[in-house]
Design an enzyme around this catalytic site. Structure first.
Site, short mmCIF file in Angstrom:
data_model
loop_
_atom_site.label_atom_id
_atom_site.label_comp_id
_atom_site.label_asym_id
_atom_site.label_seq_id
_atom_site.Cartn_x
_atom_site.Cartn_y
_atom_site.Cartn_z
N GLY A 38 0.82 -1.21 0.00
CA GLY A 38 0.00 0.00 0.00
C GLY A 38 0.85 1.26 0.00
NE ARG A 42 -5.79 7.44 5.43
CZ ARG A 42 -6.46 6.81 6.40
NH1 ARG A 42 -7.01 7.49 7.38
NH2 ARG A 42 -6.57 5.50 6.38
CB THR A 108 -6.47 -7.01 0.38
OG1 THR A 108 -7.88 -7.06 0.19
CG2 THR A 108 -6.12 -5.78 1.20
N GLY A 131 1.17 -5.56 6.79
CA GLY A 131 2.45 -4.99 7.24
C GLY A 131 2.32 -3.78 8.13
N GLY A 168 -14.31 -3.67 7.24
CA GLY A 168 -15.18 -4.68 6.65
C GLY A 168 -15.98 -5.35 7.77
CD GLU A 182 -13.78 -4.46 2.76
OE1 GLU A 182 -13.16 -3.44 3.09
OE2 GLU A 182 -13.70 -5.53 3.40
CE LYS A 361 33.06 3.38 18.13
NZ LYS A 361 33.78 3.76 16.90
CE1 TYR A 376 33.43 7.55 21.84
CE2 TYR A 376 35.65 8.04 21.07
CZ TYR A 376 34.43 7.42 20.90
OH TYR A 376 34.22 6.65 19.78
CE1 TYR A 397 37.64 8.31 10.97
CE2 TYR A 397 36.90 10.51 11.59
CZ TYR A 397 37.03 9.52 10.63
OH TYR A 397 36.57 9.73 9.37
C1 UD1 Z 1 -8.94 -3.99 4.74
C2 UD1 Z 1 -10.06 -5.04 4.63
C3 UD1 Z 1 -11.17 -4.70 5.62
C4 UD1 Z 1 -10.60 -4.67 7.01
C5 UD1 Z 1 -9.44 -3.69 7.09
C6 UD1 Z 1 -8.77 -3.81 8.43
C7 UD1 Z 1 -10.11 -5.76 2.28
C8 UD1 Z 1 -10.80 -5.64 0.99
N1 UD1 Z 1 -10.59 -5.01 3.27
O1 UD1 Z 1 -9.47 -2.77 4.34
O2 UD1 Z 1 -12.18 -5.67 5.56
O3 UD1 Z 1 -11.60 -4.30 7.95
O4 UD1 Z 1 -8.46 -3.98 6.07
O5 UD1 Z 1 -7.79 -2.82 8.56
O6 UD1 Z 1 -9.21 -6.56 2.41
N2 UD1 Z 1 -2.40 -3.74 0.30
C9 UD1 Z 1 -1.54 -4.21 -0.66
N3 UD1 Z 1 -1.91 -4.11 -1.97
C10 UD1 Z 1 -3.08 -3.58 -2.36
C11 UD1 Z 1 -3.96 -3.11 -1.36
C12 UD1 Z 1 -3.59 -3.20 -0.03
O7 UD1 Z 1 -0.44 -4.70 -0.36
O8 UD1 Z 1 -3.34 -3.55 -3.56
C13 UD1 Z 1 -1.99 -3.85 1.71
C14 UD1 Z 1 -1.81 -2.50 2.38
O9 UD1 Z 1 -0.46 -2.09 2.29
C15 UD1 Z 1 -2.21 -2.79 3.82
C16 UD1 Z 1 -3.23 -3.91 3.69
O10 UD1 Z 1 -3.03 -4.48 2.42
O11 UD1 Z 1 -1.13 -3.28 4.57
C17 UD1 Z 1 -4.67 -3.42 3.83
O12 UD1 Z 1 -4.98 -2.54 2.79
P1 UD1 Z 1 -5.95 -1.32 2.99
O13 UD1 Z 1 -6.10 -0.62 1.71
O14 UD1 Z 1 -5.52 -0.52 4.16
O15 UD1 Z 1 -7.32 -2.08 3.33
P2 UD1 Z 1 -8.59 -1.46 3.98
O16 UD1 Z 1 -9.33 -0.71 2.97
O17 UD1 Z 1 -8.24 -0.77 5.22
#
Ligand code: UD1
Ligand code: CA
Length: 476
Positions: A38, A42, A108, A131, A168, A182, A361, A376, A397
């Site tokens: 992601g 923000r 996701t 993550g 969700g 969702e 150190k 030191y 050093y």
């Molecule tokens: C997701 C869940 C939601 C849950 C919430 C909890 C889905 C569709 N929704 O929503 O049900 O309540 O988390 O926090 O799964 N990411 C990727 N690749 C992507 C999209 C996301 O790696 O294409 C990773 C993001 O980096 C993040 C995680 O997946 O670590 C969640 O993605 P995010 O977009 O925050 O999901 P939410 O909309 O919050």
């Protein structure tokens, strides 16, 4: 010489080993899939969100550590935004971690699909973690695994949300999880549900692969939702259920304010755990721990002490106020500070004293040695029971390279000695105050290396009178 690991640290390692053995004998292998692609828009940052630090370690590392109790046979990190840096961080923590790139963040479900080829032929479970969600407890993951063993094909981790907002919703039918909707796609009735999706999902790698392959993107966000696998599983006659955890465990980081909140939660827990483990904190709210700090019982930590990563303190030590420690080891009975700084590679043996305004150190200070004031010590070894006078500096050093200082046992380094490294000071040797030591000092010798003193009779009085006269002429 490296002092042995603190007893507390050894105990923890032993416990982890025991838990790992237990899991290994009882469970099928598990793969961990960590979603970290992601944008983290923000955060308003040039750094990928999962690399922002919590208690001294990237968020990603916290997620990887949360999965540690599962003793994952494979860890796959899905990186996208800032992919190379994310992959480097993953491998720095676990050299065997597999990283895959999700070029476009299409949801996701799409992210998990990118990981599946690395698990082809993997005969075990896959657990999906986010993550940016650092607090999932090992016990919770173990409960999910138990639900899998009880025969459920897909297990989702849910929580009762105080404010369900954008989460969700888990639509239950008794103990059965019917589907996940969702917030954007939910009806008013569904939106009223408070049981929410944490994002953690567990299924066999094979099932996950099949279901993820069937996800479409016909929804309000136009994304491939991982959450759709629940509806798909039910339609195929598979069984889905949800495990409950505390909302605090699911705390995710989306903004700098979330990151600060997560840090506060971490520190609060670390302080409580330290005290529960027999450590005295005189002002707990002013002590900051790192993700891997280990402190032995009966150690006393004063106010305003900061632990960077990689610190172990044995039992019965004292860390006084305003100290900063990182990558160091403090042994039983040692006292540190106030106002001391222990940098990476500082190893204090039993009963060592390191006092105020002292920086250490990459140096071993042996049993009972004292370095009490304004000093030191870098790239050095200080022998047992030696005394380092105030204002001593190891000049390590030369502007290009670092050099070592060796000080034998029972040596006495006079105040304000400059030890120009490389240099060896023998056992029971002494240096005169203010010496600039550029050559080795043999065992038992006294080295004096400074200008010889000469006294001029009466000159002190005459000099002051002359200066007063000059000043008087100027002001008249
Ligand atoms: C997701 C869940 C939601 C849950 C919430 C909890 C889905 C569709 N929704 O929503 O049900 O309540 O988390 O926090 O799964 N990411 C990727 N690749 C992507 C999209 C996301 O790696 O294409 C990773 C993001 O980096 C993040 C995680 O997946 O670590 C969640 O993605 P995010 O977009 O925050 O999901 P939410 O909309 O919050
Ligand atoms: Ca999120």
């Amino acid at each position: 010489m490296r002092p042995r690991a603190a007893p507390a640290l050894r105990r923890v390692r032993h416990q982890i080993k025991g838990a790992e053995r237990k899991l290994k004998t009882q469970h099928m292998p598990t793969a961990l899939i960590i979603l970290a692609a992601g944008q983290g828009t923000r955060m308003l940052s040039d750094t990928p969100k999962v690399l922002h630090r919590l208690a001294g370690a990237p968020l990603l590392v916290h997620a990887m550590e949360a999965g540690r109790a599962l003793e994952a046979a494979r860890t796959v990190v899905v990186a996208g935004h800032g992919g190379a840096a994310v992959a480097d961080a993953a491998r720095a923590h676990d050299p065997e971690a597999i990283t895959v790139t999700q070029e476009e963040q299409l949801g996701t479900g799409h992210a998990v699909a990118q990981a599946m080829p690395t698990l082809s032929g993997f005969a075990g479970d896959a657990v999906v973690l986010f993550g940016d969600t650092p607090f999932i407890r090992p016990e919770t993951l173990a409960a999910m695994r138990e639900a899998r063993q009880a025969g459920h094909d897909v297990v989702v981790l849910g929580f009762e949300a105080a404010e369900p907002g954008r989460y969700g919703r888990l639509v239950m039918d008794g103990d059965r999880l019917a589907h996940i909707v969702e917030a954007k796609d939910a009806t008013d009735e569904e939106r009223a549900i408070k049981f929410c999706n944490s994002g953690v999902i567990c299924a066999s790698a094979e099932t996950l692969s099949t279901l993820v392959g069937a996800i479409g993107n016909d929804n309000a966000a136009g994304e491939y939702y991982l959450t759709d696998i629940v509806g798909l599983a039910n339609a195929r006659g598979l069984s889905c259920t949800a495990i409950r955890c505390d909302e605090a465990e699911t705390l995710g980081v989306n903004t700098r304010a979330d990151l600060a909140r997560a840090e506060a939660v971490f520190q609060d827990r670390a302080r409580t755990e330290a005290m529960a483990g027999g450590v005295t904190l005189t002002a707990p709210e002013t002590v900051f721990f790192a993700h891997d700090t280990v402190i032995g019982r009966d150690t006393v930590i004063g106010p305003n002490v900061i632990f960077g990563p990689g610190v172990t303190v044995e039992s019965g030590a004292e860390i006084r106020g305003f100290c900063h420690l990182e990558g160091c080891h403090v042994s039983h009975g040692a006292t540190v500070g106030p106002f001391a700084r222990l940098r990476p590679g500082a190893e204090l043996a039993n009963d060592v004293h390191v006092g105020n305004f002292v920086e250490v150190k990459n140096a071993v200070i042996d049993d009972g040695a004292k370095v009490n004031h304004l000093t030191y010590i870098g790239d050095a070894h200080v022998g047992a029971r030696s005394n380092i006078g105030a204002g001593t500096i190891t000049c390590n050093y030369d502007g290009v390279m670092k050099h070592r200082t060796e000080i034998g046992a029972d040596a006495f380094i006079g105040s304000s000695t400059m030890l120009v490294a490389p240099v060896n000071i023998g056992a029971r040797a002494m240096t005169g105050s203010g010496s600039v030591i550029t050559e080795d000092v043999p065992d038992g010798a006294l080295a004096i290396a400074r200008g010889k003193q000469s006294n001029k009779p009466g000159l002190g009085i005459r000099l002051i009178e002359r200066l007063r006269a000059i000043k008087a002429r100027k002001t008249n």
